[in-house]
Write an enzyme that holds these catalytic residues in place. Structure first.
Site, PDB file in Angstrom:
ATOM      1  N   CYS A  87      78.725  75.090  57.373  1.00 52.87           N
ATOM      2  CA  CYS A  87      80.041  75.487  56.905  1.00 52.87           C
ATOM      3  C   CYS A  87      80.032  77.372  56.864  1.00 52.87           C
ATOM      4  O   CYS A  87      81.101  77.607  56.606  1.00 52.87           O
ATOM      5  CB  CYS A  87      79.952  75.251  54.879  1.00 52.87           C
ATOM      6  N   HIS A  90      84.533  80.701  52.170  1.00 52.59           N
ATOM      7  CA  HIS A  90      84.536  79.287  52.114  1.00 52.59           C
ATOM      8  C   HIS A  90      85.277  78.569  51.610  1.00 52.59           C
ATOM      9  O   HIS A  90      84.946  78.336  50.033  1.00 52.59           O
ATOM     10  CB  HIS A  90      83.332  78.605  52.781  1.00 52.59           C
ATOM     11  N   ASN A 147      88.058  70.803  52.729  1.00 58.19           N
ATOM     12  CA  ASN A 147      86.962  71.165  52.960  1.00 58.19           C
ATOM     13  C   ASN A 147      86.626  70.862  54.704  1.00 58.19           C
ATOM     14  O   ASN A 147      86.401  70.375  54.820  1.00 58.19           O
ATOM     15  CB  ASN A 147      85.502  71.299  51.945  1.00 58.19           C
TER      16      ASN A 147
END
Length: 322
Positions: free
Chosen positions: A115, A249, A279
């Site tokens: 990520c 993020h 996500n």
């Protein structure tokens, strides 16, 4: 005195057409819209169709970024693709994006920091540009996490989505402070078991499925991300009060808000897309950047902080003057 900096010229994004709502997921696993929204802030996510590989999404986002920058393939001499879901073990997904765009010079390679990949990618591209090793770079975050999640595990399958985002960076002599100003990157492999994929070509010979200890990830993320944000600000001689936008993020609304609160960033300065994207790992920051640029929130001269944490753990932050 002018300084050579990596300046953002354009952003782009690509989301698959298929949208999967929380209600649709509730028909597949034991969950509910209320449960997901309360714990994550996610209401829907985009899922790639058959044939929509990571490189396909990445190339679409990259084309949009080139269009926004007013540039063509011949203007790019570096392509970095941050991804944990490559099309193939090799060649690099970045080379497939390079070929799809018609770029036939310079280097193209993948970067794997889960990520945090896009933050690592921006920092890496910046080093190429300010040293003169490249003139213009495409930095892409692209993921198809729907292909590695366990669709029977309700604690993880509700979190992730697919998509891609990209930015064009150019080395420019800047008299002011425009461009990438600073970055702080960290990794600590001792935490592998907290967030990982249980397979790979060198271990099991399989793709594997994503596994996560959610509470541990939350605890670590809030504590460690604040530190790299503070370090990036300090290196640039800035403070949280100087920020115009915080683009984190997009993992979980609670993590995002807790991190902002800890560093003293007002919540009205947060760019939040987790509710509609879920996500998307390395794609989440460039997707959010593009959304905020296209709706007019991020403007020339704004001071923007990006940050992320991913499996490994790897985490980082970068400060950019738009």
């Amino acid at each position: 005195m002018s300084v050579l900096r990596s300046v953002v010229l354009g952003t782009g994004s690509c989301l698959p057409e298929r949208v999967v709502t929380n209600a649709a997921l509730a028909e597949r696993v034991e969950t509910s819209d209320e449960w997901i929204v309360q714990r994550t802030g996610i209401r829907q996510r985009h899922i790639a169709a058959a044939g929509e590989t990571t490189s396909v999404l990445g190339a679409r986002a990259a084309r949009a970024a080139l269009d926004a920058a007013g540039l063509g393939p011949g203007d790019i001499d570096l392509v970095i693709c941050a991804t944990s879901t490559p099309d193939h073990t090799f060649p690099a997904t970045a080379t497939q994006i390079q070929a799809a765009l018609g770029i036939d010079r310079g280097a193209a390679f993948d970067l794997q920091a889960v990520c945090a990949g896009f933050v690592f990618g921006v920092s890496t591209a910046d080093k190429f540009l300010v040293t003169g090793a490249a003139r213009r770079a495409l930095v892409i975050g692209a993921e198809t996490f729907s292909r590695i999640v366990d669709w029977e595990d309700r604690t993880t399958c509700v979190l992730f989505g697919d998509g891609a985002g990209a930015v064009v960076l150019e080395a420019r002599e800047e008299a002011g402070a425009r461009g990438v100003l600073s970055a702080a990157l960290r990794s600590d492999g001792r935490y592998r078991e907290k967030l990982y994929v249980d397979g790979g070509p060198g271990s099991t010979g399989t793709t594997g499925r994503l596994r996560m200890e959610g509470r541990e990830v939350f605890r670590f993320a809030v504590g460690q991300v604040a530190d790299v944000i503070a370090e990036a600000l300090e290196r640039a001689g800035a403070t949280a009060a100087d920020l115009d936008w915080f683009v984190p993020h997009q993992a979980n609304r609670r993590i995002i808000e807790a991190s902002a609160d800890k560093i003293g960033i007002p919540r009205d300065k947060i760019v939040m897309t987790v509710d509609r994207h879920g996500n998307t790992s390395a794609a989440s920051i460039p997707l959010a950047l593009d959304a905020a640029c296209r709706d007019g929130r991020i403007r020339a001269g704004d001071l923007v902080m990006i940050e992320a944490i991913g499996g490994g753990f790897s985490w980082g932050a970068a400060l950019i003057r738009w």
